[in-house]
Design a protein around this motif. Structure first.
Motif, PDB file in Angstrom:
ATOM      1  N   TRP A 172       0.836  -1.192   0.000  1.00  0.00           N
ATOM      2  CA  TRP A 172       0.000   0.000   0.000  1.00  0.00           C
ATOM      3  C   TRP A 172       0.875   1.247   0.000  1.00  0.00           C
ATOM      4  O   TRP A 172       1.819   1.352   0.764  1.00  0.00           O
ATOM      5  N   GLN A 185       2.183   2.643  -5.159  1.00  0.00           N
ATOM      6  CA  GLN A 185       1.684   2.683  -6.524  1.00  0.00           C
ATOM      7  C   GLN A 185       2.293   3.846  -7.298  1.00  0.00           C
ATOM      8  O   GLN A 185       2.702   4.839  -6.733  1.00  0.00           O
ATOM      9  N   ARG A 213       0.569   5.292 -10.118  1.00  0.00           N
ATOM     10  CA  ARG A 213      -0.517   6.198 -10.478  1.00  0.00           C
ATOM     11  C   ARG A 213      -1.776   5.850  -9.721  1.00  0.00           C
ATOM     12  O   ARG A 213      -2.022   4.694  -9.417  1.00  0.00           O
ATOM     13  N   SER A 214      -2.592   6.874  -9.455  1.00  0.00           N
ATOM     14  CA  SER A 214      -3.921   6.693  -8.874  1.00  0.00           C
ATOM     15  C   SER A 214      -4.958   7.132  -9.889  1.00  0.00           C
ATOM     16  O   SER A 214      -4.786   8.148 -10.557  1.00  0.00           O
ATOM     17  N   TYR A 215      -6.027   6.366  -9.970  1.00  0.00           N
ATOM     18  CA  TYR A 215      -7.136   6.671 -10.869  1.00  0.00           C
ATOM     19  C   TYR A 215      -8.389   6.877 -10.036  1.00  0.00           C
ATOM     20  O   TYR A 215      -8.776   5.992  -9.280  1.00  0.00           O
ATOM     21  N   HIS A 266       2.255   9.582  -9.006  1.00  0.00           N
ATOM     22  CA  HIS A 266       2.851   9.878  -7.709  1.00  0.00           C
ATOM     23  C   HIS A 266       4.357  10.138  -7.777  1.00  0.00           C
ATOM     24  O   HIS A 266       4.921  10.742  -6.865  1.00  0.00           O
TER      25      HIS A 266
END
Length: 72
Positions: free
Chosen positions: A23, A26, A28-30, A41
């Motif tokens: 956790w 990542q 990229r966040s979508y 990020h």
């Protein structure tokens, strides 16, 4: 013996670059609801055009990453 030695070298090189999958690690966040946003990020680059990114339009993220790497 030589093959094993080469495999060990490859594992060492791969392990040095590989990050733990957990956790917060990542790239990229979508976000698709209630608003739309894609955030890289590593670079901080954001866009509100999620559909474009989902269709493969990631050039702006690639350029932002390459610029960041060139500065480092």
């Amino acid at each position: 013996m030589e093959r094993r030695k080469k495999e060990e070298e490859l594992l060492k090189a791969y392990g040095a670059e590989k990050k733990k999958i957990e956790w917060g690690s990542q790239i990229r966040s979508y976000v698709m609801h209630p608003y739309t946003m894609v955030k890289d990020h590593r670079t901080g680059r954001e866009t509100g055009d999620v559909n474009k990114v989902m269709d493969g339009g990631i050039d702006e993220f690639i350029e932002a990453f390459l610029k960041k790497e060139a500065q480092a």
